[in-house]
Write a protein that holds these residues in place. Structure first.
Motif, PDB file in Angstrom:
ATOM      1  N   ALA A 265       1.051  -1.118  -0.323  1.00 41.93           N
ATOM      2  CA  ALA A 265      -0.225  -0.017  -0.020  1.00 41.93           C
ATOM      3  C   ALA A 265       0.539   1.458  -0.164  1.00 41.93           C
TER       4      ALA A 265
ATOM      5  N   HIS B 257       2.483   1.504  -3.306  1.00 36.61           N
ATOM      6  CA  HIS B 257       1.149   1.904  -4.104  1.00 36.61           C
ATOM      7  C   HIS B 257       1.482   3.749  -4.058  1.00 36.61           C
ATOM      8  N   GLU B 258       1.026   3.910  -3.253  1.00 40.62           N
ATOM      9  CA  GLU B 258       0.699   5.393  -2.667  1.00 40.62           C
ATOM     10  C   GLU B 258       2.047   6.406  -2.831  1.00 40.62           C
TER      11      GLU B 258
ATOM     12  N   TYR C 279      -6.919   0.241  -5.942  1.00 42.76           N
ATOM     13  CA  TYR C 279      -5.957   1.297  -5.956  1.00 42.76           C
ATOM     14  C   TYR C 279      -5.817   1.193  -7.525  1.00 42.76           C
TER      15      TYR C 279
ATOM     16  N   PHE D 183      -0.738   6.625  -7.018  1.00 40.92           N
ATOM     17  CA  PHE D 183      -1.592   5.311  -6.551  1.00 40.92           C
ATOM     18  C   PHE D 183      -2.559   6.095  -4.942  1.00 40.92           C
ATOM     19  N   ARG D 184      -3.864   5.787  -5.901  1.00 45.04           N
ATOM     20  CA  ARG D 184      -5.205   6.146  -4.355  1.00 45.04           C
ATOM     21  C   ARG D 184      -5.657   4.974  -4.483  1.00 45.04           C
ATOM     22  N   HIS D 185      -6.566   4.879  -3.290  1.00 49.76           N
ATOM     23  CA  HIS D 185      -7.650   3.359  -2.964  1.00 49.76           C
ATOM     24  C   HIS D 185      -8.731   3.195  -3.128  1.00 49.76           C
TER      25      HIS D 185
END
Length: 172
Positions: free
Chosen positions: A138, A141-142, A168, A146-148
């Motif tokens: 997580a 990716h952030e 994501y 990326f966002r959830h």
């Protein structure tokens, strides 16, 4: 003195990598819920996957290796998000790092190379599904924007239990 991170080389994956890539992926099949595959692969079974990732175009395979030992430390891919034609400008991305190569920045190097390679492609979005829990993935990716966007609850069953997958999204 160079850091371990700078000693890692990233390049497109080639057919000679097939055996090492298969062994790395099989670790995650056998030992984790990171992938929902449940049966290990032979290199021959994995060959179509490797050949579906070209050196150009939207579906790429980037490999990280140690220069001296030539050992594969991990890989990142962009693959078709869904098979229908309207999804062609979306890809699903993933990163797999050798279990003993974590916390060396390998995932970061792989994603940086992957997104650089994809920058000239006709792509609109990247998606990543992360089996839960996986804080390291997580965070990676952030870090790359990326966002959830949602979580599928108990969507996969492996090792006798159900697993959630957080999804994501990243604009490209």
């Amino acid at each position: 003195m160079p850091s371990e991170r700078t000693e890692v080389q990233v390049r497109p994956g080639v057919e000679d990598d097939l055996e090492a890539l298969t062994a790395l992926y099989n670790h995650y099949v056998r030992e984790t819920a990171i992938t929902f595959d449940t049966v290990i692969f032979t290199p021959e079974e994995r060959r179509p996957w490797l050949l579906s990732h070209l050196e150009d175009g939207p579906h790429r395979l980037m490999v990280a290796r140690e220069p001296g030992a030539q050992r594969i430390l991990g890989y990142a891919t962009s693959s078709p998000f869904r098979p229908k034609p309207a999804y062609a400008t979306s890809v699903e991305t993933s990163v797999y790092v050798a279990p003993d190569a974590g916390r060396r920045g390998v995932g970061t190097l792989l994603y940086a190379a992957l997104f650089e390679a994809l920058s000239g492609e006709d792509l609109h979005r990247a998606y990543a599904g992360i089996a839960q829990p996986n804080e390291a993935s997580a965070r990676l990716h952030e870090r790359f924007g990326f966002r959830h966007v949602g979580t599928y609850r108990e969507v996969g069953r492996k090792f006798g239990r159900y697993w959630d997958v957080a999804w994501y999204e990243k604009p490209l």
